[in-house]
Scaffold this motif. Structure first.
Motif, PDB file in Angstrom:
ATOM      1  N   PHE A  79       2.020  -2.532  -4.624  1.00  0.00           N
ATOM      2  CA  PHE A  79       1.436  -1.840  -5.056  1.00  0.00           C
ATOM      3  C   PHE A  79       2.351  -0.259  -4.922  1.00  0.00           C
ATOM      4  O   PHE A  79       2.324   0.772  -5.949  1.00  0.00           O
ATOM      5  CB  PHE A  79       1.153  -1.225  -3.679  1.00  0.00           C
ATOM      6  N   PHE A 114       2.428   2.417  -7.344  1.00  0.00           N
ATOM      7  CA  PHE A 114       2.595   4.293  -7.136  1.00  0.00           C
ATOM      8  C   PHE A 114       3.661   4.596  -8.142  1.00  0.00           C
ATOM      9  O   PHE A 114       3.174   5.718  -8.839  1.00  0.00           O
ATOM     10  CB  PHE A 114       2.579   4.981  -5.988  1.00  0.00           C
ATOM     11  N   PHE A 168       1.846   7.674 -10.056  1.00  0.00           N
ATOM     12  CA  PHE A 168       1.339   9.057  -9.375  1.00  0.00           C
ATOM     13  C   PHE A 168       1.725  10.439 -10.170  1.00  0.00           C
ATOM     14  O   PHE A 168       0.787  11.749  -9.967  1.00  0.00           O
ATOM     15  CB  PHE A 168       2.427   8.657  -8.040  1.00  0.00           C
ATOM     16  N   ALA A 221      -2.314  11.137  -2.132  1.00  0.00           N
ATOM     17  CA  ALA A 221      -2.461  10.647  -0.659  1.00  0.00           C
ATOM     18  C   ALA A 221      -3.483  10.030  -0.593  1.00  0.00           C
ATOM     19  O   ALA A 221      -3.809   8.542  -0.333  1.00  0.00           O
ATOM     20  CB  ALA A 221      -1.942  11.593   0.623  1.00  0.00           C
ATOM     21  N   GLU A 222      -4.307  10.155  -0.529  1.00  0.00           N
ATOM     22  CA  GLU A 222      -5.456   9.541  -0.082  1.00  0.00           C
ATOM     23  C   GLU A 222      -6.516   8.720  -1.595  1.00  0.00           C
ATOM     24  O   GLU A 222      -6.679   7.686  -1.206  1.00  0.00           O
ATOM     25  CB  GLU A 222      -6.309  10.666  -0.059  1.00  0.00           C
ATOM     26  N   PHE A 253      -4.539   7.001  -3.435  1.00  0.00           N
ATOM     27  CA  PHE A 253      -3.339   5.977  -3.568  1.00  0.00           C
ATOM     28  C   PHE A 253      -3.722   4.793  -1.900  1.00  0.00           C
ATOM     29  O   PHE A 253      -3.579   3.829  -1.556  1.00  0.00           O
ATOM     30  CB  PHE A 253      -1.566   6.274  -3.216  1.00  0.00           C
ATOM     31  N   ALA A 254      -3.388   5.573  -1.168  1.00  0.00           N
ATOM     32  CA  ALA A 254      -3.793   5.047   0.876  1.00  0.00           C
ATOM     33  C   ALA A 254      -5.489   3.959  -0.264  1.00  0.00           C
ATOM     34  O   ALA A 254      -5.656   2.810   0.589  1.00  0.00           O
ATOM     35  CB  ALA A 254      -4.520   6.224   1.546  1.00  0.00           C
ATOM     36  N   TRP A 261      -5.083   1.198  -2.368  1.00  0.00           N
ATOM     37  CA  TRP A 261      -3.882  -0.230  -1.009  1.00  0.00           C
ATOM     38  C   TRP A 261      -5.155  -1.184  -0.160  1.00  0.00           C
ATOM     39  O   TRP A 261      -4.820  -1.983  -0.547  1.00  0.00           O
ATOM     40  CB  TRP A 261      -2.984   1.162  -0.325  1.00  0.00           C
ATOM     41  N   GLN A 262      -5.784   0.220   0.037  1.00  0.00           N
ATOM     42  CA  GLN A 262      -7.188  -1.027   0.583  1.00  0.00           C
ATOM     43  C   GLN A 262      -8.419  -1.579  -0.138  1.00  0.00           C
ATOM     44  O   GLN A 262      -8.580  -2.724   0.210  1.00  0.00           O
ATOM     45  CB  GLN A 262      -8.010   0.633   1.232  1.00  0.00           C
ATOM     46  N   LYS A 263      -8.661  -0.998  -1.471  1.00  0.00           N
ATOM     47  CA  LYS A 263      -9.549  -1.249  -2.498  1.00  0.00           C
ATOM     48  C   LYS A 263      -9.236  -2.239  -3.192  1.00  0.00           C
ATOM     49  O   LYS A 263     -10.259  -3.224  -3.279  1.00  0.00           O
ATOM     50  CB  LYS A 263     -10.461  -0.690  -2.168  1.00  0.00           C
TER      51      LYS A 263
END
Lengths: 274, 186
Positions: free
Chosen positions: B17, B21, B25, B47-48, B50-51, B54-56
């Motif tokens: 990950f 990024f 990015f 930022a949202e 990539f966050a 990370w979750q999905k």
């Protein structure tokens, strides 16, 4: 328009846009001038939207903070994949990252070194690194990998960008081909096993020097995480690759990217003194 | 898409990950900044993106799928941000993006060009701005853009061509000329 005609038109337009994005200003008779001129205007302007190293670092810290509070929907992925961290709980890993990131977010020396870790400059200034002096010229731009320092925590690399001696550079840009600050793209550090070293900090002159830029060679210092290096390693073979330079000024203040890559392979001793 | 992230069995999800990024990015941020014209919103939205990635994202090392997912999510969050945020003049963006410009002259030219681009694209549709941003700022290929916005590759080329013509006409109306590779303002 026939299907073949559409495909030909699509390919020609696509090729023209690719050339515009690479800074090639030669006109193409197969694409009309209006599209050509507009494409060059957007291509030159779009380069100025790219983030600086400090923005990249700030957003990465913000992203990590959000990652730590949410967790992954696919947490098992890291457990079924063998890694250096093995069965280390993912939450502990992320909490550590957030704590370290938060520590560096404190603006202790905000104006002199930007987001760079001050100790990286101190280490290189004290001659603890190894001189490399490896130069490579691509598309008329020469990059020299000057110094490297490696210990069990970090790999610090310094490189400079300078015109070849026979190239007068851009008069309106202090005789340089690349404008300051020095925005690099696709910077990577890998080892012989192909492992990628995570970028921790980076800064480019003139932020790094903290002074008004007067046309001296542009310099950059980057610090990478060294957790891949075995504890008992005496030396490590590394490969630094810079995929692109983005601050090349053209006419009218337009900035274009110069596509590399500039790659440097070197062996660096691992310091035992932290 | 041109970027490739090497994904070996020895890399953990965190490392993969992190590599995603690093590789994505700049283009995601620049695209969001192009669409929002707001540096604070661009940082927050990126930022949202990539966050959530990370979750999905099931496999961040599947670069093509990850890139498509990131830009799809970025477009959705940009649309959401229109409802809750105000924008700042794009003329301020260059100063923020390049706070250490080598000279006031170059900084002024950069600001002027960004403001001009914003004015010239003011009348473009959301889809046209998306396509321009995805091709010129995010540097996606036409086939990837077609997949993202749900149309054919040929239609993407038509949208690009049409929008470039509109933009050129607006540039002319603004007194901007590009002749023999040299840009001039009359």
């Amino acid at each position: 328009m026939t299907q073949t005609g559409i495909e030909t038109f699509t390919m020609r337009l696509d090729a023209m846009i690719d050339r515009a994005l690479s800074g090639d200003q030669r006109r193409d008779a197969s694409v009309d001038d209006r599209a050509f001129e507009a494409a060059h205007f957007i291509a030159g302007t779009a380069a100025d939207l790219l983030p600086s190293a400090s923005v990249r670092e700030r957003v990465w810290q913000r992203t990590q903070a959000r990652m730590s509070t949410r967790g992954a929907r696919w947490p098992l992925a890291s457990l079924v994949t063998p890694s250096r961290f093995g069965a280390m709980p993912i939450t502990l890993f992320l909490m550590l990252g957030v704590l370290v990131g938060a520590a560096y977010a404190i603006p202790l020396i905000p104006s002199i070194f930007g987001v760079i870790e001050p100790s990286a400059v101190a280490i290189l200034q004290s001659d603890r690194g190894q001189a490399l002096n490896l130069s490579q010229t691509v598309a008329g731009v020469t990059i020299t990998a000057d110094h490297v320092y490696v210990d069990s925590r970090q790999v610090i690399v310094k490189f400079t960008v300078q015109n070849p001696p026979a190239d007068p550079g851009q008069p309106f840009n202090q005789g340089q081909q690349v404008a300051a600050p020095l925005p690099t793209g696709g910077l990577s550090l890998t080892d012989e096993q192909g492992r990628s070293y995570r970028l921790l900090h980076g800064a480019e002159s003139p932020v790094m020097q903290g002074t008004v830029w007067k046309g001296e060679p542009l310099a950059a210092i980057y610090t990478f995480d060294a957790s891949h290096i075995p504890a008992d390693a005496a030396s490590v073979t590394l490969r630094l690759s810079i995929a692109e330079l983005r601050g090349v000024p053209g006419s009218g203040g337009v900035r274009y990217g110069v596509t590399g890559p500039w790659t440097f392979t070197f062996v660096a001793p691992v310091s035992r003194y932290l | 898409m041109t970027l490739r992230i090497s994904h070996t069995p020895t890399r953990s999800r965190e490392e993969t990950f992190s590599a995603l990024f690093g590789a994505s990015f700049d283009r995601v941020y620049a695209f969001v900044l192009f669409r929002t014209a707001n540096t604070h919103a661009a940082e927050d939205i990126t930022a949202e993106v990539f966050a959530r990635g990370w979750q999905k994202l099931r496999d961040p090392g599947d670069n093509d799928a990850a890139q498509a997912w990131l830009f799809t999510t970025a477009r959705r969050l940009v649309v959401d941000s229109y409802r809750s945020r105000s924008t700042q003049p794009i003329s301020q963006l260059a100063e923020v993006a390049h706070p250490q410009s080598p000279s006031p002259e170059i900084a002024a030219l950069t600001n002027e060009r960004l403001a001009l681009l914003q004015r010239c694209l003011h009348d473009a549709s959301e889809r046209e701005r998306d396509v321009i941003g995805l091709r010129f700022v995010a540097r996606l290929r036409n086939r990837d853009i077609a997949s993202l916005i749900g149309t054919s590759e040929g239609n993407v080329a038509k949208i690009l061509h049409r929008t470039l013509h509109k933009l050129r006409d607006r540039l002319s109306a603004e007194g901007y000329r590009l002749e023999d590779g040299q840009e001039e303002r009359s």
